[in-house]
Design a protein around this motif. Sequence first.
Motif, short mmCIF file in Angstrom:
data_model
loop_
_atom_site.label_atom_id
_atom_site.label_comp_id
_atom_site.label_asym_id
_atom_site.label_seq_id
_atom_site.Cartn_x
_atom_site.Cartn_y
_atom_site.Cartn_z
N LYS A 6 -5.39 -1.41 2.36
CA LYS A 6 -3.92 -1.36 2.75
C LYS A 6 -2.94 -0.30 2.09
O LYS A 6 -3.23 -0.20 0.72
CB LYS A 6 -3.24 -2.93 2.59
CG LYS A 6 -1.99 -2.84 2.87
CD LYS A 6 -0.94 -2.83 1.70
CE LYS A 6 0.47 -2.89 1.99
NZ LYS A 6 1.13 -2.71 1.00
N GLY A 8 0.79 1.08 1.06
CA GLY A 8 1.92 0.84 1.02
C GLY A 8 2.88 1.77 1.83
O GLY A 8 2.48 3.00 1.73
N GLY A 9 4.19 1.70 1.76
CA GLY A 9 5.15 2.70 2.21
C GLY A 9 5.29 4.00 1.36
O GLY A 9 5.36 4.96 2.08
N SER A 37 1.57 0.61 5.96
CA SER A 37 2.98 0.08 6.30
C SER A 37 3.60 1.30 6.88
O SER A 37 3.32 2.29 7.17
CB SER A 37 3.61 -0.10 4.55
OG SER A 37 3.03 -1.13 4.05
N THR A 50 11.50 1.22 7.70
CA THR A 50 12.02 -0.11 7.97
C THR A 50 13.42 -0.37 7.88
O THR A 50 13.87 -1.05 8.96
CB THR A 50 11.19 -1.30 7.22
OG1 THR A 50 9.63 -1.00 7.22
CG2 THR A 50 11.28 -2.61 7.70
N GLU A 115 5.59 0.24 11.42
CA GLU A 115 4.15 0.08 11.19
C GLU A 115 3.28 0.72 12.31
O GLU A 115 2.26 1.15 12.33
CB GLU A 115 3.85 -1.19 10.73
CG GLU A 115 4.01 -1.82 9.36
CD GLU A 115 5.20 -1.94 8.79
OE1 GLU A 115 6.27 -1.68 9.50
OE2 GLU A 115 5.23 -1.85 7.39
N PHE A 169 2.30 -5.84 8.77
CA PHE A 169 3.66 -6.48 9.03
C PHE A 169 3.84 -7.47 10.13
O PHE A 169 4.92 -8.38 10.22
CB PHE A 169 4.62 -5.22 8.73
CG PHE A 169 6.09 -5.72 8.40
CD1 PHE A 169 6.48 -6.98 7.54
CD2 PHE A 169 7.30 -5.16 9.21
CE1 PHE A 169 7.78 -7.26 7.52
CE2 PHE A 169 8.56 -5.23 8.90
CZ PHE A 169 9.12 -6.41 7.99
N SER A 186 3.07 -6.44 4.85
CA SER A 186 1.88 -5.50 5.29
C SER A 186 0.72 -6.23 4.26
O SER A 186 -0.53 -5.90 4.67
CB SER A 186 2.10 -4.12 4.96
OG SER A 186 3.09 -3.83 6.25
#
Length: 439
Positions: A6, A8-9, A37, A50, A115, A169, A186
Amino acid sequence: MTKVVKFGGSSLASAEQFKKVKEIITAEDSRRFVVPSAPGKRFPTDIKVTDMLYGCYDLAVKGMDFTDQFNAIKERFYSIIKELGLDLSLEKEFEVIKACFIGKAGRDYAASRGEYLNSIVLANYLGYNFIDAADVIFFNDQGQFDSKKTKKVLSARLETLDNAVVPGFYGSMPNDTIKTFSRGGSDVTGSIVASAVNADLYENWTDVSGFLTCDPRIIKNPAPITTITYRELRELSYMGATVLHEDAIFPVRKAGIPINIRNTNKPEDPGTMIVESTSQKPKYTITGIAGKKGFTVVNIEKAMMNAEVGFGRKVLEVFEKNGICFEHTPSGIDTMSVVVHQAEFADKEQEILAGLHRNCHPDSIEIETDLALIAVVGRAMKSNRGTAGRIFSALAHAHVNVKMIDQGSSELNIIIGVSEEDFEAANKAIYDIFVETKL
Ligand code: ADP
Ligand code: ASP
Ligand code: MG
């Protein structure tokens, strides 16, 4: 070996970050399932996609023009696509999204598009399959995550694929509308995907080299944690160590899959392993410190309350009837305190006071606001004498007045309540005594 990764942003905020992500993924064949994300902040004052989507949708709902805001979102994606040199157009997607904004498809739908689009871009860049989370992650009519249905559909879908990008998400409701997890969700999707494919490891790539002993926004370069248990992590993430969503451990914990927190900008760092249990001794007496501001304490005093059967129940019943969760309930012989979230409590304050008077007939009720809670967490605290003593002498030296103490019966954590203005000083004092001076 199968790993779910995963990102992240901030790991996917720009084309430059996408390149680092591709390098990490292609470095190991096992990194087959990817959960991205939405693009996050590229620099401290930047806005996460977001948040741009929420803002844009709020304008749409009010019937206001949102062209400029919408174009700014498009630009975030187009700059990534262009700089990566991809042959990909999102024009059709944006047309659909715009129409759905005008048709008021919901705030969750709006937020989820970050996402969704980022996953289409990443799948194209990696040459991986794209799977829409709306087709494989489900919520029930009450809006709770439906683990049974999700596991069945998601496992069957991913079983047939060598690789896939599944957006984080969000998922879908039984009526086909889109629903998101809470912010930072996420991480939860990553955990669900790891459980569905029975992964050997869930790697969670972010912008710090693992779980740190203290919030890096309070202490500069805090020591990283090598290994942490699920239980310790949950205590810390619930109390504000936002590096991993507090609900992200449940799906993997059930399946016995460890989580490894890693840094996209320093992939050579080993990061933090999150495990069920470990024989590894932590480096310090405490594993970590985390805290949050924004609490209120309701102090209820009544002579001989300790002898009154059912008093605690009557107090808590009032909070329950008003839909307020309580955090802690420290008590004395004639006093009981209930610690609650200030923002939730403020709206119901007078109803709760009236209810307490009616239900419990106290001698007095006092309300104290602007309290911060700090959790000192560690599996080694149980076997180390005097941990609480050291915490309080450190706080006394730092001139911090302790307003509340609560030690969990598992001896895994000690919660301390201080004034919001003492929050940073209290964190520093506790960090210094356990980590800097290794007491
Ligand atoms: P992502 O966008 O990758 O999901 P988040 O912003 O959700 O990343 O989480 C990483 C951030 O969490 C770090 O940049 C850091 O500022 C913050 N943070 C707070 N407490 C801690 C902690 N104890 N250890 C590490 N990071 C922490
Ligand atoms: N993009 C969402 C948020 O900003 C979810 C996430 O990043 O995990 O909260
Ligand atoms: Mg996060």
